[in-house]
Design an enzyme around this catalytic site. Structure first.
Site, PDB file in Angstrom:
ATOM      1  N   ASP A   1       0.564  -1.575  -0.129  1.00 55.01           N
ATOM      2  CA  ASP A   1       0.468   0.265  -0.227  1.00 55.01           C
ATOM      3  C   ASP A   1       0.800   1.487  -0.143  1.00 55.01           C
ATOM      4  OD1 ASP A   1      -2.540  -0.926   0.169  1.00 55.01           O
ATOM      5  OD2 ASP A   1      -2.364  -1.356   2.010  1.00 55.01           O
TER       6      ASP A   1
ATOM      7  N   ASP B   1      -6.687  -3.624  -5.635  1.00 54.46           N
ATOM      8  CA  ASP B   1      -6.553  -2.627  -5.122  1.00 54.46           C
ATOM      9  C   ASP B   1      -4.724  -1.942  -5.395  1.00 54.46           C
ATOM     10  OD1 ASP B   1      -7.944  -4.081  -3.940  1.00 54.46           O
ATOM     11  OD2 ASP B   1      -7.877  -2.687  -2.451  1.00 54.46           O
TER      12      ASP B   1
END
Ligand code: GLY
Length: 393
Positions: free
Chosen positions: A115, A175
């Site tokens: 992330d 994602d």
């Protein structure tokens, strides 16, 4: 005949959905700024009690929830502050943005997560564009090096998660497309094409394995790193393995749009157009353009929406509109979403501890963050407001 009339009514309705909607960007930014003044005060009070919790994430069961810098959402708050500075050029926002960006800096060395695009590129990327601070560039480059350690050449993708080894071996979530921006920028800064090549490999492999024929996407694809083959296609945050989790579709749209920005590869543009068409031709999403949390939850309409998915989609559509032949359709759809968000999904002044939007869904299967304000909804909402005014990434 009746079917024909129904079809025509349907067509007219979906066309009407694209009718011009005005978004009052100045007014929306002004009320978002007032909310964020409240948020900053709440952040500062919370940090006095627990200084390791640096960023506001959500409000759950009436409680204000702060997170440490390792949380995947830690960068959105400082990144929002940069957007207020971009819009207002007011030094107040510059000082705040600089201050809270520093708190995330150490995550440039974090090799335990995919992330880093969200955590590092949000604050430091926006910060660099607005200040040209070489320290910010150095942080972005180091973060790209850390992220690259998660790439496996056999599978051709970056590993998303290290947790839940009983469920998957080498999970890649849709994602993850969002983190490629960090890699593309690192190649621009350094001239080192290895980051770019990893991004391309990840985007191509994901394009091959993550999508169904209707351009909806699975959430998790698990790889075998010995053979490079797909082991399984699953969900973690969606309704079921075969469903279309709303935020996942939004990440996919945004991800392929940004890949086109950096590469001008027509395959990425076609992919983004296909995903946009899946989202925009849904008969399930209500007229206001804010999707339910998952397109296939059988309890629809009695389930929560996801304003974050809508905000991400609106922002992506404004950019895609600048590349695609469907520019009018995309701009009209983005305007509609933004108009709904800014009039029907905003917190009452001073409410929700200062978060801007309400009605997002974080992780419904885990019964977590259902119908709540959430920092990434606010970030992409501000970005969409800026992009509606022609702000370029
Ligand atoms: N990237 C995690 C989420 O969208 O919830």
């Amino acid at each position: 005949m009746k079917l024909k009339i129904n079809l025509m009514v349907g067509l007219v309705l979906s066309f009407c959905a694209c009718k011009a909607q005005k978004v009052d960007v100045a007014k929306s930014f002004a009320s978002a700024a007032k909310q964020t003044d409240v948020l900053v005060k709440n952040v500062d009070s919370a940090r006095l009690v627990k200084p390791t919790l640096v960023s506001p994430r959500t409000v759950e069961n009436g409680q204000f929830k702060m997170v440490n810098s390792r949380d995947w959402t830690s960068g959105f708050f400082p990144a929002e502050l940069w957007y207020f500075y971009a819009y207002t050029k007011d030094k107040k926002w510059l000082d705040l943005a600089k201050k809270y960006t520093e708190d995330i800096k150490k995550e440039q060395f974090n090799k335990g997560t995919h992330d880093l695009g969200f955590m590092i590129y949000g604050p430091f990327g926006n910060g660099y564009k607005l200040t040209n601070d070489p320290d910010y560039m150095a942080v972005i480059i180091q973060a790209a090096k850390s992220l690259s350690t998660r790439f496996n050449t056999k599978a051709g993708v970056i590993k998303s998660w290290d947790h839940n080894g009983d469920k998957w071996k080498y999970p890649v979530i849709i994602d993850n497309m969002m983190n490629l921006e960090l890699l593309f920028e690192a190649t621009k800064f350094t001239g080192d094409s290895s980051f770019y090549k990893i991004a391309i490999s990840h985007a191509n492999t994901t394009m091959k394995n993550h999508f169904r024929p209707d351009f909806s996407s699975w959430h998790v694809v698990d790889y075998d790193t010995l053979s490079g083959n797909v082991r399984n296609k699953l969900t973690a945050q969606g309704y079921s393995n075969e469903s279309a989790w709303a935020r996942g579709q939004a990440w996919a749209l945004y991800g392929y749009t940004l890949c086109y920005r950096y590469t001008h590869n027509a395959a990425y543009l076609a992919q983004a157009n296909g995903i946009a068409n899946f989202i925009l031709s849904s008969k399930i999403t209500p007229e206001d353009g804010i999707p339910y949390w998952d397109y296939n939850d059988p309890q629809i309409p009695n389930v929560s929406r996801d304003a974050s998915a809508a905000a991400i989609t609106a922002s992506a559509l404004y950019e895609l509109a600048t590349y695609s032949k469907e520019s009018k359709r995309y701009k009209a759809a983005a305007n509609k979403i933004l108009s709904s968000l800014s009039t029907k999904y905003t917190s009452k002044p001073g409410a929700n501890y200062g978060f801007i939007l309400e009605h997002s869904t974080g992780h419904r299967p885990a019964k977590s963050e259902i119908d709540v304000p959430i920092n990434y909804a606010d970030y992409y909402y501000l970005e969409a407001l800026l992009r509606s005014k022609g702000f370029k990434q």
